[in-house]
Design a protein around this motif. Structure first.
Motif, PDB file in Angstrom:
ATOM      1  N   GLY A 130       1.394  -2.592 -12.672  1.00 60.82           N
ATOM      2  CA  GLY A 130       0.372  -2.938 -11.695  1.00 60.82           C
ATOM      3  C   GLY A 130       0.565  -2.264 -10.352  1.00 60.82           C
ATOM      4  O   GLY A 130      -0.069  -2.650  -9.360  1.00 60.82           O
ATOM      5  N   ALA A 131       1.439  -1.246 -10.290  1.00 60.11           N
ATOM      6  CA  ALA A 131       1.710  -0.545  -9.028  1.00 60.11           C
ATOM      7  C   ALA A 131       0.424  -0.007  -8.414  1.00 60.11           C
ATOM      8  O   ALA A 131      -0.478   0.457  -9.113  1.00 60.11           O
ATOM      9  CB  ALA A 131       2.691   0.600  -9.268  1.00 60.11           C
ATOM     10  N   LYS A 132       0.333  -0.058  -7.101  1.00 59.83           N
ATOM     11  CA  LYS A 132      -0.865   0.403  -6.402  1.00 59.83           C
ATOM     12  C   LYS A 132      -1.012   1.920  -6.410  1.00 59.83           C
ATOM     13  O   LYS A 132      -2.109   2.439  -6.206  1.00 59.83           O
ATOM     14  CB  LYS A 132      -0.846  -0.094  -4.952  1.00 59.83           C
ATOM     15  N   HIS A 133       0.105   2.616  -6.621  1.00 58.42           N
ATOM     16  CA  HIS A 133       0.079   4.078  -6.547  1.00 58.42           C
ATOM     17  C   HIS A 133       0.718   4.675  -7.803  1.00 58.42           C
ATOM     18  O   HIS A 133       1.767   5.325  -7.730  1.00 58.42           O
ATOM     19  CB  HIS A 133       0.801   4.543  -5.277  1.00 58.42           C
ATOM     20  N   PRO A 134       0.090   4.480  -8.958  1.00 55.78           N
ATOM     21  CA  PRO A 134       0.704   4.875 -10.233  1.00 55.78           C
ATOM     22  C   PRO A 134       0.829   6.377 -10.436  1.00 55.78           C
ATOM     23  O   PRO A 134       1.783   6.833 -11.071  1.00 55.78           O
ATOM     24  CB  PRO A 134      -0.223   4.249 -11.277  1.00 55.78           C
ATOM     25  N   VAL A 135      -0.119   7.158  -9.934  1.00 53.91           N
ATOM     26  CA  VAL A 135      -0.040   8.613 -10.123  1.00 53.91           C
ATOM     27  C   VAL A 135       1.139   9.178  -9.336  1.00 53.91           C
ATOM     28  O   VAL A 135       1.951   9.951  -9.858  1.00 53.91           O
ATOM     29  CB  VAL A 135      -1.354   9.287  -9.695  1.00 53.91           C
ATOM     30  N   ALA A 136       1.252   8.775  -8.084  1.00 57.40           N
ATOM     31  CA  ALA A 136       2.371   9.220  -7.263  1.00 57.40           C
ATOM     32  C   ALA A 136       3.701   8.717  -7.819  1.00 57.40           C
ATOM     33  O   ALA A 136       4.718   9.416  -7.761  1.00 57.40           O
ATOM     34  CB  ALA A 136       2.197   8.755  -5.823  1.00 57.40           C
ATOM     35  N   ALA A 137       3.696   7.507  -8.381  1.00 62.93           N
ATOM     36  CA  ALA A 137       4.915   6.935  -8.953  1.00 62.93           C
ATOM     37  C   ALA A 137       5.437   7.797 -10.097  1.00 62.93           C
ATOM     38  O   ALA A 137       6.631   8.128 -10.152  1.00 62.93           O
ATOM     39  CB  ALA A 137       4.649   5.514  -9.440  1.00 62.93           C
ATOM     40  N   LYS A 138       4.565   8.173 -11.002  1.00 59.40           N
ATOM     41  CA  LYS A 138       4.976   9.010 -12.140  1.00 59.40           C
ATOM     42  C   LYS A 138       5.455  10.374 -11.667  1.00 59.40           C
ATOM     43  O   LYS A 138       6.457  10.913 -12.161  1.00 59.40           O
ATOM     44  CB  LYS A 138       3.819   9.158 -13.129  1.00 59.40           C
ATOM     45  N   LYS A 139       4.761  10.940 -10.698  1.00 61.91           N
ATOM     46  CA  LYS A 139       5.146  12.245 -10.181  1.00 61.91           C
ATOM     47  C   LYS A 139       6.520  12.180  -9.506  1.00 61.91           C
ATOM     48  O   LYS A 139       7.338  13.102  -9.647  1.00 61.91           O
ATOM     49  CB  LYS A 139       4.095  12.757  -9.194  1.00 61.91           C
ATOM     50  N   PHE A 140       6.787  11.080  -8.797  1.00 60.22           N
ATOM     51  CA  PHE A 140       8.075  10.937  -8.119  1.00 60.22           C
ATOM     52  C   PHE A 140       9.209  10.773  -9.125  1.00 60.22           C
ATOM     53  O   PHE A 140      10.281  11.384  -8.971  1.00 60.22           O
ATOM     54  CB  PHE A 140       8.035   9.745  -7.162  1.00 60.22           C
ATOM     55  N   ILE A 141       9.004   9.959 -10.157  1.00 59.96           N
ATOM     56  CA  ILE A 141      10.040   9.784 -11.182  1.00 59.96           C
ATOM     57  C   ILE A 141      10.328  11.118 -11.858  1.00 59.96           C
ATOM     58  O   ILE A 141      11.488  11.468 -12.106  1.00 59.96           O
ATOM     59  CB  ILE A 141       9.609   8.716 -12.202  1.00 59.96           C
TER      60      ILE A 141
END
Length: 372
Positions: free
Chosen positions: A291-302
């Motif tokens: 439910g993260a608010k910023h899922p695209v950035a989250a995946k890119k950061f990981i």
């Protein structure tokens, strides 16, 4: 002269369980009403949201993240505002669980045991190689249950001792977990309580060293009761362990190779021992919050955490063994060597299930014996 380089996978161990946890304090970011839009821009490139909130350990881990990793990520994605929330892994998981209905954190970079507890509580979004292409570089031995996160570095837990004090006082060089119970060590030990992995993993290994395991912790608790009498109190954070070693009020502690090497590089004469009974290897795992608010950035950061550039930072700055096959300077690779044949792999399900029970037992049976 050109520096010789070697492959890190010839150095690190294949195993898993329980992080190096470091205490810290962070400010929780304010919630925004709506996440920024994300999608595909011109030319088909992926557009990231305008914000990303990352939670992880404090101290040197936080410094590396803010001073180098965030800056390098922003060189690639300058429009993403990065916020760091620091704390020990147990605190981070508790915070994310409390925020389940309105997540304020996008990515958690935490220890394996706490990540597993979060998985059991349904806190993480499953990841795929389509989401995180660099995930394909992580060995199967480091893969996380249900792909609920991705291992980004590893380090073994053992015993560290101050070589100068040990030689001056004629104290024993530890070889076994049971050496921590030797009466000569009274007044020279500092250990974390079992809410920290630096205390919990040694407790489990004390059980293994005496015929038990994570499924039979009685032998470990009996040994820890002896050790409790050798210390005025149990430390509540890695910062307190560091202080006790730096001011020479203690000569021995239990924690990770990575932590020991950081202090040794700063000038403290610490030596790390991987005991003869072996020990577990701590995985640091990056997970996207469900439910993260910023899922695209989250995946890119990981995905970014698994790049050669960041993996080398973990090794050269903090002495964590990389999770992927990356070449390191020969001297760094040598420092990260330990006996792979002695790895003890804990049952993560049991550890996650029993930790609260162990903490309660520790508080009732062991903590009151400190200084007695």
């Amino acid at each position: 002269m050109k520096r010789k380089r070697v492959s890190v996978l010839s150095v690190i161990a294949l195993a898993g369980s329980l992080l190096v946890g470091c205490a810290g304090s962070g400010t929780e970011p304010a919630a925004s009403d709506q996440p920024a839009a994300a999608g595909t821009g011109q030319g088909g490139e992926v557009q990231l949201e305008s914000e990303l909130v990352v939670a992880g350990n404090g101290a040197t881990v936080e410094k590396l993240m803010k001073d180098k990793i965030f800056k390098k990520f922003n060189e690639l994605y300058p429009d993403v505002k990065l916020t760091y929330v620091s704390g020990v892994s147990t605190e981070i998981v508790a915070k994310i669980k409390a925020q389940q209905n309105a997540p304020q954190i996008d990515v958690a970079v935490i220890e394996g045991a706490e990540q597993e507890k979060g998985r059991q509580d349904g806190l993480w979004e499953p990841l795929t190689e389509a989401d995180v292409p660099n995930m394909s570089k992580v060995p199967q031995e480091y893969r996380v249950a249900e792909n609920s996160g991705i291992t980004v570095n590893v380090t073994p837990i053992g015993i560290s001792y101050n070589k100068k004090i040990v030689e001056e006082k004629g104290l024993p060089v530890p070889k076994s977990w049971n050496d921590l119970t030797r009466p000569e060590l009274k007044g020279y030990i500092t250990m974390a309580d079992v809410t920290s992995n630096f205390g919990r993993s040694p407790l489990i290994m004390l059980s293994y060293a005496n015929g038990g395991s994570e499924k039979n912790m009685d032998p470990g608790f009996e040994k820890l009761k002896i050790i409790a009498g050798y210390m005025p109190t149990f430390a509540k954070s890695s910062a307190q362990l560091m202080q006790n070693l730096q001011n020479e009020s203690a000569a021995y502690t239990t924690w990770t190779m990575a932590r020991s090497l950081v202090l040794k590089e700063s000038g403290l004469p610490l030596e790390f021992v991987f005991p003869e009974e072996g020990g577990n290897v701590v995985l640091t795992i990056a997970s996207q919050v469900k439910g993260a608010k910023h899922p695209v950035a989250a995946k890119k950061f990981i995905d970014f955490l698994l790049t050669d550039e960041v993996q080398k930072m973990y090794a050269t700055d903090l002495f964590y063994s990389p999770a992927v096959d990356v070449e390191l300077p020969a001297e760094v690779a040598k420092m990260l060597e330990f006996d792979r044949s002695k790895i003890v792999t804990f049952d993560n399900d049991v550890v996650a299930e029993k930790t609260a029970e162990w903490i309660d037992r520790f508080n009732k049976e062991v903590a009151p014996l400190a200084g007695k």
